[in-house]
Design an enzyme around this catalytic site. Structure first.
Site, short mmCIF file in Angstrom:
data_model
loop_
_atom_site.label_atom_id
_atom_site.label_comp_id
_atom_site.label_asym_id
_atom_site.label_seq_id
_atom_site.Cartn_x
_atom_site.Cartn_y
_atom_site.Cartn_z
N HIS A 184 -3.55 0.34 10.19
CA HIS A 184 -2.68 -0.71 9.65
C HIS A 184 -3.54 -1.58 8.74
O HIS A 184 -4.07 -2.60 9.17
CB HIS A 184 -2.04 -1.53 10.78
CG HIS A 184 -0.72 -0.96 11.21
ND1 HIS A 184 0.38 -1.01 10.39
CD2 HIS A 184 -0.36 -0.30 12.32
CE1 HIS A 184 1.39 -0.42 11.00
NE2 HIS A 184 0.98 0.03 12.17
N GLU A 199 -5.09 -14.09 13.14
CA GLU A 199 -3.86 -13.98 13.93
C GLU A 199 -3.20 -15.33 14.20
O GLU A 199 -2.01 -15.37 14.56
CB GLU A 199 -4.14 -13.27 15.26
CG GLU A 199 -4.46 -11.79 15.09
CD GLU A 199 -4.81 -11.12 16.41
OE1 GLU A 199 -5.44 -11.79 17.26
OE2 GLU A 199 -4.47 -9.94 16.60
N TYR A 248 9.33 2.53 -7.25
CA TYR A 248 10.10 1.34 -6.90
C TYR A 248 10.47 0.53 -8.14
O TYR A 248 9.68 0.41 -9.06
CB TYR A 248 9.27 0.43 -5.99
CG TYR A 248 8.72 1.09 -4.75
CD1 TYR A 248 9.22 2.31 -4.29
CD2 TYR A 248 7.69 0.50 -4.03
CE1 TYR A 248 8.70 2.90 -3.16
CE2 TYR A 248 7.17 1.08 -2.89
CZ TYR A 248 7.68 2.29 -2.46
OH TYR A 248 7.17 2.86 -1.34
N ASP A 252 1.81 -4.05 10.75
CA ASP A 252 1.84 -4.31 12.19
C ASP A 252 2.20 -5.78 12.45
O ASP A 252 2.98 -6.09 13.35
CB ASP A 252 0.49 -3.95 12.84
CG ASP A 252 -0.70 -4.59 12.13
OD1 ASP A 252 -0.55 -5.00 10.96
OD2 ASP A 252 -1.79 -4.69 12.74
#
Ligand SMILES: [Zn+2]
Ligand SMILES: [Zn+2]
Length: 394
Positions: free
Chosen positions: A97, A371, A298, A102
């Site tokens: 990841h 985090e 895209y 994630d």
């Protein structure tokens, strides 16, 4: 809402680490999808559809008396060997990841948890649809990435507005990047085969040499943006592959090229494709030939000004003006662009740089994030949705 999100920070981080340990590539996100569905089931009061767009999961909460807001998180990882030395590093060697998907999945699960509580309080009208999408990184044509596949499976039917966030390992932790208008570039790729007869290296005059034809072709390709595109409109033409020949004394009969094209403006997008054809077409003037394959990727992402204004109001109240970054943009591509074409929407950035001297760029083996920014991301999503359904956003 931020305080409520901080109170479930451990759970958001636990989910993020669990997904980080088991990264899955595009359309293989079975374990991740199962974790998402199980978590939504535990939260309760959420209707769940699995196998949407192959491995996607759609959850919906709310009642029928108001608008529907879609919130999207992507779930796929990249084919990169992780080198972070974290104790929750990838246990699947070769997958990682390294774009933070994630964290997107974990934050949206956190937002689902928070919104469940808000709906229980009883003053929200409408629905929130949680769109857990596979295969964002499967850059390719219309049906090769997750967002258009989810749309084909009806995931956005009845959705009035869409929202997403992308974590940013290079933006200071806790900053929110918001910008109306262009949010991501359109991406197209090309493959070209330039051909001649080839021949003996000692007798070049007896044949035609595609390696020699490359000299004006490469120059023309790299001149497109400098000499052909309006300088006020961003564009990129980059070559990633040039391949030809086997030994020193044999002139090859074919040379192979691959490149990527990026743009925001639809006119520039078409012009880039035409100019690439013209550049490789120089081979014909030199006695050779070519074949060109274009793969449309895209579309450009567009942040709707009204929806962007809503997120801005929430960010101002939650983090304040000083923590809002308004000029962040780049030539990266995002398949959320397909969803924002279906319903007015926006994607904002969440800064999560670890505060030291190391650069941990996206798509690198040492990609990593702070985090402590994750509760803020969950709170931004949940609070925007809460105000949207409480009729507080103008
Ligand atoms: Zn990425
Ligand atoms: Zn990404």
């Amino acid at each position: 809402m931020l305080d409520k999100a901080k109170s479930i920070a451990d759970e958001i981080v636990r989910l993020r680490r669990e997904i980080h340990r088991h990264p899955e590539l595009a359309f293989q996100e079975l374990r991740t999808a199962a974790l998402v569905a199980d978590t939504l089931r535990e939260i309760g009061g959420i209707s769940i559809r699995t196998g949407v767009g192959i491995t996607g999961v759609v959850g919906e909460i709310g009642n029928g008396d108001g608008p529907t807001l879609g919130i999207r998180a992507d779930m796929d990882a990249l084919p990169i060997i992780e080198a972070t030395n974290r104790d929750f590093a990838s246990q699947t060697i070769g997958n990682m990841h390294a774009c933070g998907h994630d964290t997107h999945t974990a934050m949206l699960l956190g937002a689902a948890h928070l919104l469940k509580q808000e709906f229980a309080n009883g003053n929200l009208r409408g629905k929130v649809r949680f769109l857990f999408q596979p295969a964002e990184e499967a850059t390719g044509g219309q049906h090769q990435s997750g967002a258009p596949m989810m749309i084909d499976d009806g995931a956005l039917d009845g959705v009035d507005n869409v929202l997403a966030l992308h974590i940013d390992s290079t933006l200071p932790s806790g900053q929110i990047a918001i910008r109306a208008g262009s949010s991501s570039a359109a991406v197209d790729s090309f493959k070209a085969w330039v051909t001649g007869t080839g021949g003996h290296g000692a007798y070049p005059h007896q044949g035609t040499d595609p390696l020699w034809m490359l000299i004006p072709i490469l120059s023309a390709l790299h001149g497109i943006v400098a000499r052909k595109i309006d300088p006020m409109k961003p564009a990129v033409c980059s070559l990633g592959v040039v391949r030809g020949g086997t030994v020193s004394n044999v002139i090859p009969a074919e040379v192979y090229l691959e490149g990527t094209l990026r743009s925001f403006d639809p006119g520039v997008r078409e012009q880039l494709l035409e100019e690439v054809e013209r550049a490789v077409g120089l081979s014909r003037a030199l006695g050779g030939d070519y074949r060109l394959e274009i793969e449309r990727g895209y579309p450009a992402g567009y942040n709707d000004p009204t929806v962007t204004g809503w997120v801005e109001q929430v960010a101002l109240d939650m983090v304040g003006e000083k923590m809002i970054e308004r000029n962040r943009t780049g030539m990266g591509a995002e398949d959320f662009a397909y969803m924002a074409k279906r319903a007015p929407g926006m994607m904002f950035g969440l800064g999560a740089a670890i505060n030291d001297d190391t650069k941990r760029g996206h798509h690198t083996p040492i990609f990593d994030i702070d985090e402590s920014a994750l509760p803020l991301g969950a709170a931004m999503l949940a609070e925007t949705a809460r105000r949207y359904l409480a009729g507080e956003l103008k």
